[in-house]
Design a protein around this motif. Structure first.
Motif, PDB file in Angstrom:
ATOM      1  N   PHE A  37       1.017  -1.207   0.251  1.00  0.00           N
ATOM      2  CA  PHE A  37       0.050  -0.139   0.123  1.00  0.00           C
ATOM      3  C   PHE A  37       0.945   1.158   0.221  1.00  0.00           C
ATOM      4  O   PHE A  37       1.979   1.149   0.819  1.00  0.00           O
ATOM      5  N   ASP A  38       0.495   2.018  -0.628  1.00  0.00           N
ATOM      6  CA  ASP A  38       1.122   3.406  -0.810  1.00  0.00           C
ATOM      7  C   ASP A  38       0.272   4.535  -0.405  1.00  0.00           C
ATOM      8  O   ASP A  38      -0.088   5.206  -0.965  1.00  0.00           O
ATOM      9  N   LEU A  39       0.280   4.862   0.997  1.00  0.00           N
ATOM     10  CA  LEU A  39      -0.739   5.862   1.558  1.00  0.00           C
ATOM     11  C   LEU A  39       0.449   6.889   1.950  1.00  0.00           C
ATOM     12  O   LEU A  39       1.249   6.418   2.909  1.00  0.00           O
ATOM     13  N   GLY A  40      -0.097   7.990   1.701  1.00  0.00           N
ATOM     14  CA  GLY A  40       0.701   9.181   2.024  1.00  0.00           C
ATOM     15  C   GLY A  40      -0.111   9.905   3.228  1.00  0.00           C
ATOM     16  O   GLY A  40      -1.011   9.436   3.458  1.00  0.00           O
ATOM     17  N   TRP A  41       0.376  11.122   3.518  1.00  0.00           N
ATOM     18  CA  TRP A  41      -0.278  11.573   4.713  1.00  0.00           C
ATOM     19  C   TRP A  41      -1.599  12.271   4.281  1.00  0.00           C
ATOM     20  O   TRP A  41      -2.697  12.461   5.121  1.00  0.00           O
ATOM     21  N   THR A  42      -1.971  12.673   3.071  1.00  0.00           N
ATOM     22  CA  THR A  42      -2.931  13.235   2.537  1.00  0.00           C
ATOM     23  C   THR A  42      -4.157  12.271   2.247  1.00  0.00           C
ATOM     24  O   THR A  42      -5.148  12.401   2.717  1.00  0.00           O
ATOM     25  N   GLU A  43      -3.506  10.813   2.101  1.00  0.00           N
ATOM     26  CA  GLU A  43      -4.640   9.763   1.908  1.00  0.00           C
ATOM     27  C   GLU A  43      -5.150   9.525   3.311  1.00  0.00           C
ATOM     28  O   GLU A  43      -6.224   9.075   3.521  1.00  0.00           O
ATOM     29  N   LEU A  44      -4.183   9.282   4.227  1.00  0.00           N
ATOM     30  CA  LEU A  44      -4.559   8.909   5.552  1.00  0.00           C
ATOM     31  C   LEU A  44      -5.472  10.112   6.173  1.00  0.00           C
ATOM     32  O   LEU A  44      -6.268   9.833   6.741  1.00  0.00           O
ATOM     33  N   LEU A  45      -5.343  11.429   5.805  1.00  0.00           N
ATOM     34  CA  LEU A  45      -6.032  12.264   6.305  1.00  0.00           C
ATOM     35  C   LEU A  45      -7.403  12.404   5.823  1.00  0.00           C
ATOM     36  O   LEU A  45      -8.471  12.388   6.563  1.00  0.00           O
ATOM     37  N   VAL A  46      -7.746  12.007   4.628  1.00  0.00           N
ATOM     38  CA  VAL A  46      -9.049  11.836   4.002  1.00  0.00           C
ATOM     39  C   VAL A  46      -9.747  10.613   4.512  1.00  0.00           C
ATOM     40  O   VAL A  46     -10.765  10.710   4.767  1.00  0.00           O
ATOM     41  N   ILE A  47      -8.848   9.557   4.612  1.00  0.00           N
ATOM     42  CA  ILE A  47      -9.439   8.454   5.342  1.00  0.00           C
ATOM     43  C   ILE A  47     -10.106   8.655   6.920  1.00  0.00           C
ATOM     44  O   ILE A  47     -11.110   8.331   7.130  1.00  0.00           O
ATOM     45  N   GLY A  48      -9.170   9.607   7.533  1.00  0.00           N
ATOM     46  CA  GLY A  48      -9.553   9.789   8.938  1.00  0.00           C
ATOM     47  C   GLY A  48     -10.866  10.824   9.021  1.00  0.00           C
ATOM     48  O   GLY A  48     -11.930  10.425   9.808  1.00  0.00           O
ATOM     49  N   ILE A  49     -10.909  11.672   8.127  1.00  0.00           N
ATOM     50  CA  ILE A  49     -12.031  12.717   8.040  1.00  0.00           C
ATOM     51  C   ILE A  49     -13.351  12.028   7.462  1.00  0.00           C
ATOM     52  O   ILE A  49     -14.288  12.069   8.243  1.00  0.00           O
ATOM     53  N   VAL A  50     -13.254  10.973   6.431  1.00  0.00           N
ATOM     54  CA  VAL A  50     -14.417  10.132   6.213  1.00  0.00           C
ATOM     55  C   VAL A  50     -14.766   9.231   7.079  1.00  0.00           C
ATOM     56  O   VAL A  50     -15.963   9.034   7.504  1.00  0.00           O
ATOM     57  N   ALA A  51     -14.014   8.720   8.085  1.00  0.00           N
ATOM     58  CA  ALA A  51     -14.254   7.680   9.095  1.00  0.00           C
ATOM     59  C   ALA A  51     -14.833   8.593  10.128  1.00  0.00           C
ATOM     60  O   ALA A  51     -15.883   8.150  10.833  1.00  0.00           O
ATOM     61  N   LEU A  52     -14.286   9.751  10.580  1.00  0.00           N
ATOM     62  CA  LEU A  52     -15.120  10.702  11.605  1.00  0.00           C
ATOM     63  C   LEU A  52     -16.495  11.073  11.190  1.00  0.00           C
ATOM     64  O   LEU A  52     -17.202  10.815  12.082  1.00  0.00           O
ATOM     65  N   ILE A  53     -16.825  11.191   9.669  1.00  0.00           N
ATOM     66  CA  ILE A  53     -17.885  11.670   9.515  1.00  0.00           C
ATOM     67  C   ILE A  53     -19.029  10.325   9.294  1.00  0.00           C
ATOM     68  O   ILE A  53     -19.957  10.294   9.810  1.00  0.00           O
ATOM     69  N   VAL A  54     -18.523   9.279   8.907  1.00  0.00           N
ATOM     70  CA  VAL A  54     -19.272   8.126   8.756  1.00  0.00           C
ATOM     71  C   VAL A  54     -19.587   7.425  10.380  1.00  0.00           C
ATOM     72  O   VAL A  54     -20.444   6.949  10.605  1.00  0.00           O
ATOM     73  N   VAL A  55     -18.325   7.294  11.004  1.00  0.00           N
ATOM     74  CA  VAL A  55     -18.515   6.529  12.147  1.00  0.00           C
ATOM     75  C   VAL A  55     -18.872   7.391  13.302  1.00  0.00           C
ATOM     76  O   VAL A  55     -19.777   7.129  14.239  1.00  0.00           O
ATOM     77  N   GLY A  56     -18.520   8.620  13.320  1.00  0.00           N
ATOM     78  CA  GLY A  56     -18.855   9.655  14.510  1.00  0.00           C
ATOM     79  C   GLY A  56     -17.836   9.627  15.518  1.00  0.00           C
ATOM     80  O   GLY A  56     -16.949   8.681  15.440  1.00  0.00           O
ATOM     81  N   PRO A  57     -17.856  10.696  16.208  1.00  0.00           N
ATOM     82  CA  PRO A  57     -16.780  10.945  17.011  1.00  0.00           C
ATOM     83  C   PRO A  57     -16.673  10.047  18.377  1.00  0.00           C
ATOM     84  O   PRO A  57     -15.659   9.802  18.697  1.00  0.00           O
ATOM     85  N   LYS A  58     -17.969   9.698  18.912  1.00  0.00           N
ATOM     86  CA  LYS A  58     -17.751   8.746  19.934  1.00  0.00           C
ATOM     87  C   LYS A  58     -17.162   7.440  19.840  1.00  0.00           C
ATOM     88  O   LYS A  58     -16.519   6.686  20.606  1.00  0.00           O
ATOM     89  N   ASP A  59     -17.480   6.738  18.484  1.00  0.00           N
ATOM     90  CA  ASP A  59     -17.118   5.318  18.127  1.00  0.00           C
ATOM     91  C   ASP A  59     -15.931   5.227  17.464  1.00  0.00           C
ATOM     92  O   ASP A  59     -15.375   4.183  17.113  1.00  0.00           O
ATOM     93  N   LEU A  60     -15.002   6.538  16.924  1.00  0.00           N
ATOM     94  CA  LEU A  60     -13.923   6.345  16.461  1.00  0.00           C
ATOM     95  C   LEU A  60     -12.656   5.814  17.172  1.00  0.00           C
ATOM     96  O   LEU A  60     -11.897   5.101  16.548  1.00  0.00           O
ATOM     97  N   PRO A  61     -12.548   6.022  18.309  1.00  0.00           N
ATOM     98  CA  PRO A  61     -11.471   5.476  19.240  1.00  0.00           C
ATOM     99  C   PRO A  61     -11.598   3.725  19.114  1.00  0.00           C
ATOM    100  O   PRO A  61     -10.604   3.064  18.946  1.00  0.00           O
ATOM    101  N   MET A  62     -12.904   3.352  19.285  1.00  0.00           N
ATOM    102  CA  MET A  62     -13.027   1.939  19.500  1.00  0.00           C
ATOM    103  C   MET A  62     -12.841   1.359  17.830  1.00  0.00           C
ATOM    104  O   MET A  62     -12.274   0.354  17.658  1.00  0.00           O
ATOM    105  N   LEU A  63     -13.198   2.271  16.831  1.00  0.00           N
ATOM    106  CA  LEU A  63     -12.925   1.663  15.289  1.00  0.00           C
ATOM    107  C   LEU A  63     -11.553   1.580  15.203  1.00  0.00           C
ATOM    108  O   LEU A  63     -10.971   0.570  14.787  1.00  0.00           O
ATOM    109  N   PHE A  64     -10.570   2.758  15.631  1.00  0.00           N
ATOM    110  CA  PHE A  64      -9.316   2.681  15.636  1.00  0.00           C
ATOM    111  C   PHE A  64      -8.486   1.548  16.447  1.00  0.00           C
ATOM    112  O   PHE A  64      -7.576   0.959  15.957  1.00  0.00           O
ATOM    113  N   ARG A  65      -9.061   1.326  17.634  1.00  0.00           N
ATOM    114  CA  ARG A  65      -8.582   0.212  18.530  1.00  0.00           C
ATOM    115  C   ARG A  65      -8.798  -1.208  17.607  1.00  0.00           C
ATOM    116  O   ARG A  65      -7.896  -2.181  17.425  1.00  0.00           O
TER     117      ARG A  65
END
Length: 159
Positions: free
Chosen positions: A2-30
């Protein structure tokens, strides 16, 4: 892989924050972290099993043979290096006959080395003792100034 740069990781993080929500995001990352850890462990175990199988079947010996055939100069130099290593380990100056000239020189050098180590240790111990005495004197001076300071202040207020 996989060739993920910082911008791709930032986009994935923002999408995950919108889709999952801020409360469940730490559990998702865990959970993602646990999954990645398990995947790395499985890959490590697979690699270890493949290396063990290669060792048992003799593939490594065949690979060494091909390497030797492909680059005979390197193989010859490896042999020379190994022989030199064996030779230097067998030439221990302390193993010479003490009556021979070489044995006398080796003993003399060893004695000189012991004397230098003893002198160095003595100098270091003296220096540390001197530094400790200086530090103690400074601490006593500081303590004397602290105990003398309140009496000076009280005498000034009385005048």
């Amino acid at each position: 892989m996989f060739d993920l740069g910082w911008t791709e990781l930032l986009v994935i993080g923002i999408v995950a924050l919108i889709v999952v929500g801020p409360k469940d995001l730490p559990m998702l990352f865990r959970n993602v972290g646990k999954f990645v850890g398990k995947a790395k462990g499985m890959a490590r175990e697979f690699s270890r099993a493949m290396n063990d199988a290669a060792d048992e079947s003799g593939v490594n010996d065949i690979a060494k043979g091909f390497k030797a055939a492909a680059n005979p100069m390197s193989t010859a130099m490896d042999g020379v290096k190994e022989a030199a290593r064996d030779m230097t380990s067998s030439l221990d100056p302390t193993k010479f006959d003490p009556k021979s000239e070489t044995g006398k020189l080796a003993a003399e050098r060893a004695e000189n080395a012991r004397k230098m180590q003893a002198t160095t240790a003595r100098v270091v111990a003296d220096r540390k003792a001197k530094e400790a005495a200086e530090a103690l004197a400074k601490a006593e001076d500081y303590e004397a100034k602290l105990t003398a300071a309140p009496s000076d202040a009280s005498s000034e207020t009385k005048s």
